[in-house]
Design an enzyme around this catalytic site. Structure first.
Site, PDB file in Angstrom:
ATOM      1  N   ARG A 182      -2.087   5.588   0.012  1.00  0.00           N
ATOM      2  CA  ARG A 182      -3.360   5.564   0.536  1.00  0.00           C
ATOM      3  C   ARG A 182      -3.821   6.892   1.379  1.00  0.00           C
ATOM      4  NH1 ARG A 182      -3.307  -0.375   1.713  1.00  0.00           N
ATOM      5  NH2 ARG A 182      -4.980  -0.721   3.124  1.00  0.00           N
ATOM      6  N   ARG A 200      -6.100 -13.487   8.493  1.00  0.00           N
ATOM      7  CA  ARG A 200      -5.883 -12.087   9.109  1.00  0.00           C
ATOM      8  C   ARG A 200      -6.210 -11.542  10.508  1.00  0.00           C
ATOM      9  NH1 ARG A 200      -4.626  -8.283   3.837  1.00  0.00           N
ATOM     10  NH2 ARG A 200      -5.280  -6.826   5.356  1.00  0.00           N
ATOM     11  N   ARG A 258     -11.767  -0.276   8.990  1.00  0.00           N
ATOM     12  CA  ARG A 258     -10.871  -0.187   7.567  1.00  0.00           C
ATOM     13  C   ARG A 258     -11.639   0.467   6.717  1.00  0.00           C
ATOM     14  NH1 ARG A 258      -9.202  -6.006   6.956  1.00  0.00           N
ATOM     15  NH2 ARG A 258      -8.231  -5.392   4.998  1.00  0.00           N
ATOM     16  N   LYS A 305      -7.568  -6.214  -5.164  1.00  0.00           N
ATOM     17  CA  LYS A 305      -6.323  -5.694  -5.461  1.00  0.00           C
ATOM     18  C   LYS A 305      -5.211  -6.833  -5.273  1.00  0.00           C
ATOM     19  CE  LYS A 305      -6.277  -2.415  -2.274  1.00  0.00           C
ATOM     20  NZ  LYS A 305      -7.204  -2.691  -1.415  1.00  0.00           N
ATOM     21  N   ARG A 342     -11.863 -14.347   3.844  1.00  0.00           N
ATOM     22  CA  ARG A 342     -10.685 -14.759   3.555  1.00  0.00           C
ATOM     23  C   ARG A 342      -9.877 -15.587   4.257  1.00  0.00           C
ATOM     24  NH1 ARG A 342      -7.225  -9.356   1.847  1.00  0.00           N
ATOM     25  NH2 ARG A 342      -7.922  -8.895   4.096  1.00  0.00           N
TER      26      ARG A 342
END
Ligand code: AP5
Length: 214
Positions: free
Chosen positions: A88, A160, A171, A13, A127
């Site tokens: 969310r 992160r 998550r 996203k 990532r």
């Protein structure tokens, strides 16, 4: 044009919303980025949000709703924006509907980034994000030209805190319990457009272009 990018963590996203922001000038309203900025600046919101984010839990609805309510009234949002990571929960979705209705606006489409969990763990654990400009890379799928250095601004690439495998799993489970019901919530309103988010980034981008144009 108000569009929602909806999908699990790591589905792409942010990568795509950043592309449309720089290519088309459509502001990317990312609640995750706003919350991380609040943590980095030591703002009260950041202090409240930090513990939830470190565990991979959702930050309370009232805090994120207030963020979007305020940010979406900035002048650059007058012609529309992309919501990345919001809503969310069903409660956030209902608040958003009330907020837009009060302003005489409506959601144009909800782009649902569909992808299996197995692929997401690999994406999130690899990532790397630029600590200066926020550009997103992946050690394998979209590596920077120089290891650890951002192609765009030469900033340092960092991992992160919530991209550790145990937090990623939490998550994903939070996504399935609290966020995925939004797919049906928007499907019944005729707003859902599905994207195969497992395709390479350029192909996902092409499909989004076509859907956003229509
Ligand atoms: P947030 O920052 O919103 O995280 P997220 O939704 O978990 O999404 P991600 O940023 O992890 O993934 P993405 O889909 O943007 O993927 P990306 O493009 O980076 O939220 C973080 C936390 O903040 C939450 O856990 C919560 O605590 C809090 N929060 C935020 N919003 C909230 C809200 N509304 N309510 C309550 N709490 C909230 O891509 C991932 C990787 O894959 C990258 O390395 C990228 O290079 C690579 N990649 C992207 N596309 C492809 C592709 N097509 N093929 C191969 N690799 C790809």
């Amino acid at each position: 044009m108000i569009s929602i990018f909806l999908g699990p963590p790591g589905s792409g996203k942010g990568t795509q919303a950043k592309h449309f922001q720089s290519a088309r000038g459509w502001p990317q309203l990312s609640t995750g980025d706003m919350l991380r900025a609040a943590i980095a600046s030591g703002a009260e919101l950041g202090v409240k949000a930090k513990g939830f984010m470190e565990k991979g839990a959702l930050v309370p609805d009232d805090l994120v709703i207030a963020l979007i309510e305020k940010r979406s009234q900035d002048p650059d949002c007058a012609q529309g924006f992309i919501l990345d990571g919001f809503p969310r929960t069903i409660a956030q979705g209902e608040s958003l509907a009330r907020m837009l209705q009060a302003r005489g606006k409506r959601i144009g489409s909800v782009l649902y980034f569909k992808i299996d969990d197995a692929e997401l763990v690999a994406r999130l654990s690899g990532r790397r994000t630029c600590e200066k400009c926020g550009s997103v890379f992946h050690v394998k799928f979209s590596p920077p030209k120089r290891d650890g250095v951002c192609d765009k601004c030469q900033g340092k690439l960092i991992q992160r805190n919530d991209d550790q495998e145990s937090v990623i799993r939490n998550r994903l489970s939070v996504y399935h319990q609290q966020t995925s019901p939004l797919v049906d919530f928007y499907r019944t309103q005729g707003l859902i457009r599905e994207i195969d988010a497992a395709l390479p980034p350029a192909q996902v981008q092409g499909k989004l272009e076509a859907l956003l144009k229509s």
